[in-house]
Motif scaffolding. Structure first.
Motif, PDB file in Angstrom:
ATOM      1  N   ALA A 103      -7.297  82.546 -11.331  1.00 61.76           N
ATOM      2  CA  ALA A 103      -6.683  82.174 -12.609  1.00 61.76           C
ATOM      3  C   ALA A 103      -5.214  82.580 -12.550  1.00 61.76           C
ATOM      4  O   ALA A 103      -4.883  83.687 -12.116  1.00 61.76           O
ATOM      5  CB  ALA A 103      -7.379  82.874 -13.762  1.00 61.76           C
ATOM      6  N   PHE A 104      -4.336  81.680 -12.991  1.00 59.68           N
ATOM      7  CA  PHE A 104      -2.894  81.891 -12.903  1.00 59.68           C
ATOM      8  C   PHE A 104      -2.271  81.595 -14.259  1.00 59.68           C
ATOM      9  O   PHE A 104      -2.432  80.491 -14.800  1.00 59.68           O
ATOM     10  CB  PHE A 104      -2.316  80.966 -11.834  1.00 59.68           C
ATOM     11  N   LEU A 105      -1.558  82.564 -14.835  1.00 60.04           N
ATOM     12  CA  LEU A 105      -0.932  82.416 -16.148  1.00 60.04           C
ATOM     13  C   LEU A 105       0.559  82.681 -16.028  1.00 60.04           C
ATOM     14  O   LEU A 105       0.980  83.568 -15.277  1.00 60.04           O
ATOM     15  CB  LEU A 105      -1.511  83.422 -17.153  1.00 60.04           C
ATOM     16  N   ALA A 106       1.375  81.928 -16.782  1.00 61.95           N
ATOM     17  CA  ALA A 106       2.825  82.136 -16.747  1.00 61.95           C
ATOM     18  C   ALA A 106       3.439  81.851 -18.117  1.00 61.95           C
ATOM     19  O   ALA A 106       2.932  81.026 -18.888  1.00 61.95           O
ATOM     20  CB  ALA A 106       3.474  81.250 -15.690  1.00 61.95           C
ATOM     21  N   ARG A 107       4.560  82.536 -18.374  1.00 59.31           N
ATOM     22  CA  ARG A 107       5.302  82.375 -19.629  1.00 59.31           C
ATOM     23  C   ARG A 107       6.771  82.130 -19.309  1.00 59.31           C
ATOM     24  O   ARG A 107       7.297  82.638 -18.328  1.00 59.31           O
ATOM     25  CB  ARG A 107       5.151  83.638 -20.483  1.00 59.31           C
ATOM     26  N   ASP A 108       7.444  81.359 -20.148  1.00 59.32           N
ATOM     27  CA  ASP A 108       8.819  80.935 -19.864  1.00 59.32           C
ATOM     28  C   ASP A 108       9.807  82.100 -19.824  1.00 59.32           C
ATOM     29  O   ASP A 108       9.492  83.238 -20.164  1.00 59.32           O
ATOM     30  CB  ASP A 108       9.279  79.868 -20.870  1.00 59.32           C
ATOM     31  N   HIS A 109      11.028  81.782 -19.425  1.00 56.94           N
ATOM     32  CA  HIS A 109      12.029  82.793 -19.086  1.00 56.94           C
ATOM     33  C   HIS A 109      12.405  83.712 -20.249  1.00 56.94           C
ATOM     34  O   HIS A 109      12.623  84.908 -20.049  1.00 56.94           O
ATOM     35  CB  HIS A 109      13.292  82.100 -18.556  1.00 56.94           C
ATOM     36  N   LEU A 110      12.522  83.170 -21.468  1.00 55.56           N
ATOM     37  CA  LEU A 110      12.919  83.987 -22.610  1.00 55.56           C
ATOM     38  C   LEU A 110      11.764  84.364 -23.515  1.00 55.56           C
ATOM     39  O   LEU A 110      11.909  85.237 -24.362  1.00 55.56           O
ATOM     40  CB  LEU A 110      13.997  83.274 -23.435  1.00 55.56           C
ATOM     41  N   GLY A 111      10.619  83.704 -23.363  1.00 58.45           N
ATOM     42  CA  GLY A 111       9.472  84.026 -24.204  1.00 58.45           C
ATOM     43  C   GLY A 111       9.369  83.168 -25.448  1.00 58.45           C
ATOM     44  O   GLY A 111       8.875  83.630 -26.488  1.00 58.45           O
ATOM     45  N   ILE A 112       9.822  81.915 -25.347  1.00 55.15           N
ATOM     46  CA  ILE A 112       9.745  81.004 -26.500  1.00 55.15           C
ATOM     47  C   ILE A 112       8.290  80.767 -26.900  1.00 55.15           C
ATOM     48  O   ILE A 112       7.941  80.785 -28.073  1.00 55.15           O
ATOM     49  CB  ILE A 112      10.406  79.643 -26.179  1.00 55.15           C
ATOM     50  N   LYS A 113       7.444  80.516 -25.911  1.00 60.02           N
ATOM     51  CA  LYS A 113       6.023  80.278 -26.154  1.00 60.02           C
ATOM     52  C   LYS A 113       5.249  81.587 -25.954  1.00 60.02           C
ATOM     53  O   LYS A 113       5.428  82.262 -24.940  1.00 60.02           O
ATOM     54  CB  LYS A 113       5.487  79.221 -25.195  1.00 60.02           C
ATOM     55  N   PRO A 114       4.388  81.946 -26.883  1.00 56.71           N
ATOM     56  CA  PRO A 114       3.639  83.202 -26.761  1.00 56.71           C
ATOM     57  C   PRO A 114       2.400  83.049 -25.883  1.00 56.71           C
ATOM     58  O   PRO A 114       1.837  81.958 -25.763  1.00 56.71           O
ATOM     59  CB  PRO A 114       3.234  83.500 -28.205  1.00 56.71           C
ATOM     60  N   LEU A 115       1.993  84.155 -25.283  1.00 55.55           N
ATOM     61  CA  LEU A 115       0.750  84.177 -24.512  1.00 55.55           C
ATOM     62  C   LEU A 115       0.252  85.624 -24.461  1.00 55.55           C
ATOM     63  O   LEU A 115       0.965  86.518 -24.000  1.00 55.55           O
ATOM     64  CB  LEU A 115       0.957  83.635 -23.100  1.00 55.55           C
ATOM     65  N   PHE A 116      -0.970  85.831 -24.948  1.00 53.96           N
ATOM     66  CA  PHE A 116      -1.562  87.163 -25.003  1.00 53.96           C
ATOM     67  C   PHE A 116      -2.813  87.199 -24.128  1.00 53.96           C
ATOM     68  O   PHE A 116      -3.449  86.159 -23.891  1.00 53.96           O
ATOM     69  CB  PHE A 116      -1.925  87.517 -26.451  1.00 53.96           C
ATOM     70  N   TYR A 117      -3.169  88.403 -23.671  1.00 49.28           N
ATOM     71  CA  TYR A 117      -4.366  88.485 -22.831  1.00 49.28           C
ATOM     72  C   TYR A 117      -5.034  89.855 -22.948  1.00 49.28           C
ATOM     73  O   TYR A 117      -4.417  90.853 -23.339  1.00 49.28           O
ATOM     74  CB  TYR A 117      -4.032  88.182 -21.373  1.00 49.28           C
ATOM     75  N   TYR A 118      -6.313  89.868 -22.589  1.00 53.26           N
ATOM     76  CA  TYR A 118      -7.109  91.093 -22.514  1.00 53.26           C
ATOM     77  C   TYR A 118      -7.802  91.087 -21.170  1.00 53.26           C
ATOM     78  O   TYR A 118      -8.399  90.080 -20.772  1.00 53.26           O
ATOM     79  CB  TYR A 118      -8.138  91.141 -23.645  1.00 53.26           C
ATOM     80  N   HIS A 119      -7.710  92.209 -20.462  1.00 46.31           N
ATOM     81  CA  HIS A 119      -8.316  92.295 -19.137  1.00 46.31           C
ATOM     82  C   HIS A 119      -9.198  93.533 -19.052  1.00 46.31           C
ATOM     83  O   HIS A 119      -8.776  94.637 -19.413  1.00 46.31           O
ATOM     84  CB  HIS A 119      -7.238  92.369 -18.055  1.00 46.31           C
ATOM     85  N   GLU A 120     -10.418  93.330 -18.584  1.00 44.24           N
ATOM     86  CA  GLU A 120     -11.341  94.421 -18.308  1.00 44.24           C
ATOM     87  C   GLU A 120     -11.684  94.343 -16.825  1.00 44.24           C
ATOM     88  O   GLU A 120     -12.269  93.347 -16.370  1.00 44.24           O
ATOM     89  CB  GLU A 120     -12.595  94.288 -19.173  1.00 44.24           C
ATOM     90  N   ALA A 121     -11.267  95.342 -16.079  1.00 44.97           N
ATOM     91  CA  ALA A 121     -11.375  95.309 -14.621  1.00 44.97           C
ATOM     92  C   ALA A 121     -12.764  94.912 -14.152  1.00 44.97           C
ATOM     93  O   ALA A 121     -13.770  95.463 -14.610  1.00 44.97           O
ATOM     94  CB  ALA A 121     -10.992  96.675 -14.050  1.00 44.97           C
TER      95      ALA A 121
END
Length: 645
Positions: A134-152
């Protein structure tokens, strides 16, 4: 503006209805359709808001022909022609190539380097079946939001809004004490990844995360100085700036829907609207672009000194567009109107007094069926006032020049020259041989003026139990910049800037609106970062290059306006007059407030009492810091009660 969501069970569990539940939670982001995809332990979801001409051909989540790659995205890509050429993409019959197809093509060609090749606003997630990644990316200044939760070794959950994650993990209620501390202006620095919830992270601007043996995060871009432009003549800088800012406005006029604009009468928003009008008049727009059909301006008829109606009318009059202007009077909208709706959408306590104005504009746009909002958002940060130049003068010991420049800047902003000069000079100068004498004189002067000052000992205003929890974080503030470049760069990486973008996104998404920010264009920020300092501030005029470049495009009354009005004064007026009852509980029984778990109740009661001693603005018996802390405390109190904490 769309919404994305997804889940990947790292332990191999199959996905059931989780993605459906997530997209249902953020369905307000997708009036044009909601879709999901899932296979074994992976699921992706998408909520569609069509705003560009190509959006109606999007089908998301998008699965490629091989079935090995799947993508969901909230994106607007601005370097489409460049990517089409570099990727050698074959144009489909009878339809254009979509932005998401370009992102996926970039990933296939460049792998994890693909975000560096993109220009625009984006947050996306790709499932790479070949690599089981799985690959996630967010733009250079953060115009679009993206949140995540990770449990190892168990799960990765992500979405455009925190509530999408919490729809699957209702136990993620523990609040982040560092985030709360910063919200209350307690001199605690937080990282950009931190949110109000301890275990939910925000993917920082210019970052990507991907799965492997464990979750890995990588910074793909840093706004480092590369001296891209070095002209000998000032006019060449002006011409290049003008070229770039026109491009940044034009590419954000690519729309299938009506475009509206926020026009405050300030330098930033007026420049953006004037450039859009200018290009419309000059025939510089093609069939993919829409003109600005309506401008929205907040006014408050009870606080006339905060209204820039005359300047707004000057802009529209210059281009004969007075029929497009619409004024929204905040006098008739309570400070906390729609507060529960706003808090639900925001997922965190708002900071600052701008929520009502932004919410009301987006709400009016929704009523009129307009989906794209052009905004001059935070040119103060992205173009920079240039005051980092003062650090350079100070560090070089150029005291006379520093005093002259600071005095002129204070004159243009309406600030006290003496106070402004003192704030820039006293630190380094007091460490010199004459410092002890100056310090003694200053201390005597200060003691006679102490009643209005901010609380000097920050620990004394914090709840004793909470202070023990955050003691190790207090005082970990910013280092003093060495240069204007450093000061400017830190601004665009500051948590206040990024979180303002996130909250503005939520206000807009609540009303099916996509905000677009020409002054947050990566090309423009890069150019301004490398500008000589005296092109950012000169003779007291901040954002000097913008003012010069707008010659003949902006009305002169706006181009050389001394300073902007203070929007917070509108909120202070209402809170001190018709909405005093919101603060009264702090005075009557601060110990019973939720905020008393964080701030000392005596301080809270005293600050609220002193504030309410003022019949109206100006609030002249409380420092700016204490006023801001009191406002943020009130917002936090309402938010804590709303979530039941």
């Amino acid at each position: 503006m769309s919404g994305i969501a997804g889940i990947y069970y790292l332990d191999g569990r199959p996905v059931d209805d989780e993605v459906d539940r997530m997209v249902e939670t953020i369905e307000h982001r997708g009036p044009d359709g909601i879709s999901t995809w899932q296979k074994n332990s992976v699921g992706l979801g998408h909520c569609m808001l069509e705003t560009t001409p190509e959006d109606r051909f999007e089908s998301l989540p998008l699965v490629d022909r091989t079935g090995n790659f799947v993508i969901t995205a909230d994106a607007r890509i601005d370097n489409r022609d460049e990517l089409i050429d570099r990727l050698n993409v074959r144009k489909p019959d009878e339809r254009p190539i979509t932005d998401t197809e370009l992102i996926l093509g970039a990933y296939k060609k460049w792998g994890m380097d693909c975000p560096q090749k993109l220009l625009g606003a984006f947050a996306f997630a790709i499932w790479d079946g070949h690599r089981q990644r799985a690959f996630l990316a967010r733009d250079h200044l953060g115009i679009k939001p993206l949140f995540y939760y990770h449990e190892a070794e168990k799960v990765l959950i992500f979405g455009s809004e925190i509530k999408a994650i919490k729809s699957l993990k209702s136990n993620l209620k523990k609040l982040n004490k560092k985030y709360i501390s910063q919200h209350l202006l307690l001199k605690v620095k937080t990282e950009l990844e931190e949110t109000v919830y301890e275990k939910i992270k925000s993917l920082e601007p210019s970052h990507l995360v991907y799965t492997g043996e464990n979750l890995k995060k990588k910074k793909y871009y840093g706004f480092y100085s590369e001296s891209r432009y070095s002209f000998k003549k000032e006019v060449d800088y002006l011409l290049k700036f003008k070229e770039i800012i026109k491009k940044s406005v034009k590419c954000r006029l690519r729309s299938k829907a009506k475009i509206s604009a926020h026009l405050s009468g300030g330098l930033d928003s007026s420049s953006i609207v004037s450039l859009a009008y200018y290009m419309e008049n000059k025939g510089k727009l093609n069939s993919k672009h829409k003109v600005v059909s309506k401008t929205f301006t907040n006014v408050h008829s009870d606080v006339p000194h905060c209204n820039d109606v005359g300047l707004v009318k000057n802009v529209n009059k210059k281009y004969k567009r007075s029929d497009r202007q619409l004024f929204v009077d905040l006098k008739n909208i309570g400070l906390f109107s729609d507060i529960e709706d706003l808090m639900w959408h925001l997922d965190s306590p708002q900071r600052g007094a701008h929520a009502r104005s932004l919410w009301s504009i987006n709400k009016e746009m929704d009523r009129l069926g307009s989906r794209v909002l052009l905004s001059g958002f935070d040119g103060d940060t992205t173009l920079s006032h240039g005051t980092g130049y003062f650090y350079e003068l100070r560090n070089e010991g150029k005291w006379i020049k520093l005093v002259k420049e600071v005095s002129k800047f204070a004159e243009s902003t309406g600030e006290s020259k003496i106070k402004s000069v003192r704030s820039w000079v006293q630190g380094p100068l007091l460490s010199s041989n004459i410092g002890e004498v100056i310090l003694k004189l200053y201390s005597k002067f200060r003691s006679s003026k102490s009643s209005k000052g901010a609380t000097s000992d920050i620990t004394s205003i914090i709840n004793e139990n909470f202070r023990k929890e955050i003691d190790e974080y207090i005082g970990n503030g910013k280092n003093t910049p060495e240069s204007e470049f450093e000061n400017h760069r830190e601004g665009v990486r500051d948590s206040i800037f990024v979180r303002s973008l996130e909250s503005s996104d939520m206000y807009a998404a609540a009303h099916q609106v996509e905000p677009r920010y020409p002054l947050c264009d990566k090309r423009l920020v890069e150019f301004c970062l490398d500008l000589p300092p005296d092109l950012k501030i000169r003779s007291g005029w901040s954002r000097y290059i913008l003012r010069r470049a707008m010659e003949g495009i902006l009305p002169e009354s706006v181009q050389w306006r001394p300073w902007k009005t203070i929007p917070a004064d509108v909120a202070h007026h209402d809170l001190l007059t018709k909405e005093r009852h919101h603060l009264q509980p702090f005075v009557d029984d601060a110990q019973q407030s939720r905020v008393a778990d964080y701030l000392d109740s005596d301080y809270l009661a005293s600050a609220a009492g002193r504030y309410l001693d003022n019949p109206d603005i100006p609030v002249d018996n409380l420092s700016e810091t204490d006023r801001g802390r009191l406002w943020n405390s009130l917002i936090l109190e309402k938010w804590l009660r709303y979530i039941g904490s």
